[in-house]
Design an enzyme around this catalytic site. Sequence first.
Site, PDB file in Angstrom:
ATOM      1  CG  HIS A   1       1.149   3.696   5.068  1.00 36.75           C
ATOM      2  ND1 HIS A   1       0.964   2.486   4.448  1.00 36.75           N
ATOM      3  CD2 HIS A   1       2.118   3.501   5.994  1.00 36.75           C
ATOM      4  CE1 HIS A   1       1.784   1.594   4.972  1.00 36.75           C
ATOM      5  NE2 HIS A   1       2.494   2.191   5.916  1.00 36.75           N
TER       6      HIS A   1
ATOM      7  CB  CYS B   1      -0.989   0.008   1.154  1.00 42.39           C
ATOM      8  SG  CYS B   1      -0.287  -0.381   2.759  1.00 42.39           S
TER       9      CYS B   1
END
Length: 466
Positions: free
Chosen positions: A138, A74
């Site tokens: 993230h 991801c």
Amino acid sequence: MMYKKVLLLCLFLAVAFGYGQAKEQPNIIFILADDAGYADFGFQGSTEFKTPNLDKLAKSGIRFTQAYTSAAVCGPSRAGLLTGMYQQRFGYEENNVPGYMSASGIMGDEMGLPLDQTTIAEKLKEQGYKTALFGKWHMGNADKFHPTKRGFDVFYGFRGGSRSYMPYDENNPTDRNENRLEEGFGNFLEHEGYLTDVLASKANSFIQKNKENPFFIYLSFNAVHTPMQATAADLAKFPNLEGKRKTLAAMTLAMDRAIGQLLKEVKANGLMKNTLIVFSNDNGGPSDSNNANNSPLSGTKANHLEGGIRVPFIMMHEGTLPKNRTYDYPISFLDLFPTFLKAANDKVNLPSYLDGVDLMPYVLGQKQDRPHQTLYWKKENRAAIRDGDLKLIRFPDRPAELYNIANDIAEVNDLATKHPEKVRELYKKLFAWELTLERPLWQLKRVYEGKAAERMDAFRKPKINN
């Protein structure tokens, strides 16, 4: 007097019919799921899971049958979509978990999207957009990487890669700030209720406040990433499922419901015809950790089989894009940056460094060729290249594999021994691309490379013996 009346009439007609007027800037909403299975949506063929709102979205727009992320995990895939570039070109390797990194590179909170890279949020701000991120970031835990310093006016979410769907204990020192809910910069506060619902609610509030101006929403769900947490009410709707599969179905239903609330808000504010909406998932489903179903694809998250890099993808713009269509050529997450920027201003010059393309001419039929003849992936010494319909997967510890994706979507018929000339040709093309990349800013500890291979082999479809 007559002259003034004629002039006023001309001005009125010009406004009424859009003559001489700049094209109205559409709102842009990008919805990203996390770790969902390729087959775990109704519009992707699931009969177990319930996703009525996404199914309706797919029928209202275009479903892309060969959409690829630029990475199999991801963090890097998000770096690619935010910059419109192969993330390896600026050293953002295909690894994103600080605790597993080699000591030879950047580690911990210093890992993040390099500050000299421009995000799509920054570019849209230049075009007058109000920008917001709700959910998972993230792209670096340190303050210098914060979303509000990378082009987002509004941030409500968490800096890390995953967190609980339920509120954290604010007095627990093990619940680091990277995992806590944060509103704006440095204002850490926990939510009430189920996080998936809260993120959509925050997005809806943003729409209400900014409906008079063009806006960009990046709704970055942590659903359906672990931990496996669902409400009792949602679990009860899947009496025929058990274990992780039951929980995953409930989590997916909650995400679909939240998306439905967002779409309802867009419609209620009269914005549907002036809003480009895209839905996708950040990488293949990790079947071992959340029981995601990637059928008919082989592989899973973190490897370069189709199940690790091919994802569901919907694009809808009412009145602009055709309804209930499929687009069957390969596209990439790298295409989101130029597509969004051109949608904001079709006169803008796209940056020359982009690896993606504006998808609109292709989906509108103005261009008939492939958006991409060649796509690349790289993770440490592992790599893959798709050229046309041929795909080569390179390994550090076994012979390369070659597949014709057009007639072998499950990658079960390895053609490498039958076509060694194609293997050599694609190897050379892959090497040439790798020469354009920067040295990785961080690397995975070698012990975990072997585990990646085990994970890949565990989720292959049965191979054909040649």
